[in-house]
Design a protein around this motif. Sequence first.
Motif, PDB file in Angstrom:
ATOM      1  N   VAL A 105       0.838  -1.203   0.000  1.00  0.00           N
ATOM      2  CA  VAL A 105       0.000   0.000   0.000  1.00  0.00           C
ATOM      3  C   VAL A 105       0.873   1.253   0.000  1.00  0.00           C
ATOM      4  N   ARG A 106       1.969   1.220   0.737  1.00  0.00           N
ATOM      5  CA  ARG A 106       2.835   2.393   0.845  1.00  0.00           C
ATOM      6  C   ARG A 106       3.688   2.591  -0.409  1.00  0.00           C
ATOM      7  N   ARG A 107       4.318   1.516  -0.914  1.00  0.00           N
ATOM      8  CA  ARG A 107       5.268   1.633  -2.020  1.00  0.00           C
ATOM      9  C   ARG A 107       4.656   1.414  -3.396  1.00  0.00           C
ATOM     10  N   GLY A 108       3.519   0.750  -3.446  1.00  0.00           N
ATOM     11  CA  GLY A 108       2.963   0.338  -4.725  1.00  0.00           C
ATOM     12  C   GLY A 108       2.246   1.437  -5.475  1.00  0.00           C
ATOM     13  N   ARG A 109       1.881   1.112  -6.693  1.00  0.00           N
ATOM     14  CA  ARG A 109       1.089   2.009  -7.530  1.00  0.00           C
ATOM     15  C   ARG A 109      -0.373   1.716  -7.256  1.00  0.00           C
ATOM     16  N   ARG A 110      -1.181   2.769  -7.245  1.00  0.00           N
ATOM     17  CA  ARG A 110      -2.584   2.637  -6.856  1.00  0.00           C
ATOM     18  C   ARG A 110      -3.475   3.040  -8.020  1.00  0.00           C
ATOM     19  N   SER A 111      -4.579   2.341  -8.135  1.00  0.00           N
ATOM     20  CA  SER A 111      -5.599   2.699  -9.110  1.00  0.00           C
ATOM     21  C   SER A 111      -6.959   2.479  -8.466  1.00  0.00           C
ATOM     22  N   GLY A 112      -7.727   3.542  -8.351  1.00  0.00           N
ATOM     23  CA  GLY A 112      -9.024   3.464  -7.697  1.00  0.00           C
ATOM     24  C   GLY A 112     -10.168   3.378  -8.683  1.00  0.00           C
ATOM     25  N   ARG A 113     -11.167   2.653  -8.310  1.00  0.00           N
ATOM     26  CA  ARG A 113     -12.413   2.542  -9.052  1.00  0.00           C
ATOM     27  C   ARG A 113     -13.552   2.787  -8.067  1.00  0.00           C
ATOM     28  N   SER A 114     -14.776   2.727  -8.554  1.00  0.00           N
ATOM     29  CA  SER A 114     -15.909   3.057  -7.686  1.00  0.00           C
ATOM     30  C   SER A 114     -16.134   2.024  -6.578  1.00  0.00           C
ATOM     31  N   ARG A 115     -15.747   0.780  -6.820  1.00  0.00           N
ATOM     32  CA  ARG A 115     -16.015  -0.268  -5.838  1.00  0.00           C
ATOM     33  C   ARG A 115     -14.781  -0.831  -5.167  1.00  0.00           C
ATOM     34  N   LEU A 116     -13.598  -0.552  -5.730  1.00  0.00           N
ATOM     35  CA  LEU A 116     -12.379  -1.092  -5.130  1.00  0.00           C
ATOM     36  C   LEU A 116     -11.168  -0.281  -5.543  1.00  0.00           C
TER      37      LEU A 116
ATOM     38  N   LEU B 220      -6.466  -3.076 -12.483  1.00  0.00           N
ATOM     39  CA  LEU B 220      -5.205  -3.763 -12.771  1.00  0.00           C
ATOM     40  C   LEU B 220      -4.511  -3.168 -13.986  1.00  0.00           C
ATOM     41  N   ARG B 221      -5.275  -2.900 -15.040  1.00  0.00           N
ATOM     42  CA  ARG B 221      -4.675  -2.291 -16.242  1.00  0.00           C
ATOM     43  C   ARG B 221      -4.023  -0.961 -15.908  1.00  0.00           C
ATOM     44  N   SER B 222      -4.746  -0.122 -15.185  1.00  0.00           N
ATOM     45  CA  SER B 222      -4.237   1.206 -14.842  1.00  0.00           C
ATOM     46  C   SER B 222      -3.022   1.119 -13.920  1.00  0.00           C
ATOM     47  N   ALA B 223      -3.096   0.275 -12.907  1.00  0.00           N
ATOM     48  CA  ALA B 223      -1.980   0.146 -11.963  1.00  0.00           C
ATOM     49  C   ALA B 223      -0.749  -0.440 -12.645  1.00  0.00           C
ATOM     50  N   MET B 224      -0.938  -1.408 -13.529  1.00  0.00           N
ATOM     51  CA  MET B 224       0.197  -1.990 -14.247  1.00  0.00           C
ATOM     52  C   MET B 224       0.834  -0.961 -15.171  1.00  0.00           C
ATOM     53  N   ARG B 225       0.015  -0.129 -15.792  1.00  0.00           N
ATOM     54  CA  ARG B 225       0.537   0.932 -16.658  1.00  0.00           C
ATOM     55  C   ARG B 225       1.382   1.899 -15.831  1.00  0.00           C
ATOM     56  N   LYS B 226       0.901   2.250 -14.631  1.00  0.00           N
ATOM     57  CA  LYS B 226       1.660   3.144 -13.751  1.00  0.00           C
ATOM     58  C   LYS B 226       2.935   2.474 -13.278  1.00  0.00           C
ATOM     59  N   LEU B 227       2.872   1.182 -12.988  1.00  0.00           N
ATOM     60  CA  LEU B 227       4.031   0.454 -12.499  1.00  0.00           C
ATOM     61  C   LEU B 227       5.127   0.376 -13.563  1.00  0.00           C
ATOM     62  N   SER B 228       4.718   0.172 -14.794  1.00  0.00           N
ATOM     63  CA  SER B 228       5.718   0.065 -15.868  1.00  0.00           C
ATOM     64  C   SER B 228       6.214   1.422 -16.329  1.00  0.00           C
ATOM     65  N   GLY B 229       5.533   2.485 -15.910  1.00  0.00           N
ATOM     66  CA  GLY B 229       5.980   3.826 -16.245  1.00  0.00           C
ATOM     67  C   GLY B 229       5.608   4.289 -17.631  1.00  0.00           C
ATOM     68  N   SER B 230       4.727   3.547 -18.297  1.00  0.00           N
ATOM     69  CA  SER B 230       4.327   3.963 -19.641  1.00  0.00           C
ATOM     70  C   SER B 230       3.212   5.010 -19.575  1.00  0.00           C
ATOM     71  N   PRO B 231       3.159   5.904 -20.519  1.00  0.00           N
ATOM     72  CA  PRO B 231       2.129   6.928 -20.510  1.00  0.00           C
ATOM     73  C   PRO B 231       0.772   6.333 -20.846  1.00  0.00           C
ATOM     74  N   ARG B 232      -0.257   7.083 -20.555  1.00  0.00           N
ATOM     75  CA  ARG B 232      -1.614   6.638 -20.825  1.00  0.00           C
ATOM     76  C   ARG B 232      -1.800   6.568 -22.285  1.00  0.00           C
TER      77      ARG B 232
END
Length: 118
Positions: free
Chosen positions: A18-29, A106-118
């Motif tokens: 939670v502290r070090r990872g990349r986060r992606s929020g949605r309406s339910r999780l 997962l898609r959004s968080a993985m994109r942030k983790l890999s550092g690729s742009p949207r």
Amino acid sequence: MLPAGSRLTRRDEFASVVRRGRRSGRSRLVVHICGGAGDGGPRAGFVVSRAVGNAVVRHRVTRRLRHLVAPRLQQLPSDALLVVRALPPAADASSAELAEDLDAGLRSAMRKLSGSPR
């Protein structure tokens, strides 16, 4: 059910993701993911607080999330650590709605983790 080797179990593991990872929020999780010192494949854990509902509701949400995450673990990098945090609207969501939010998160968080742009 997730195999024992695929589960996050210790508080410090959850806190680290939670502290070090990349986060992606949605309406339910909310999905938190980080590359860790994971040995033996990706691992996942779930946070379903009392705000989601009583014990019966929380366990139902956890079972649904566990069922949805299990086949998606193999798509993650081998050292990935994943925490899925359920929000109160998850209590009334169908499995299909949770799956949609999980996939998008997962898609959004993985994109942030890999550092690729949207």
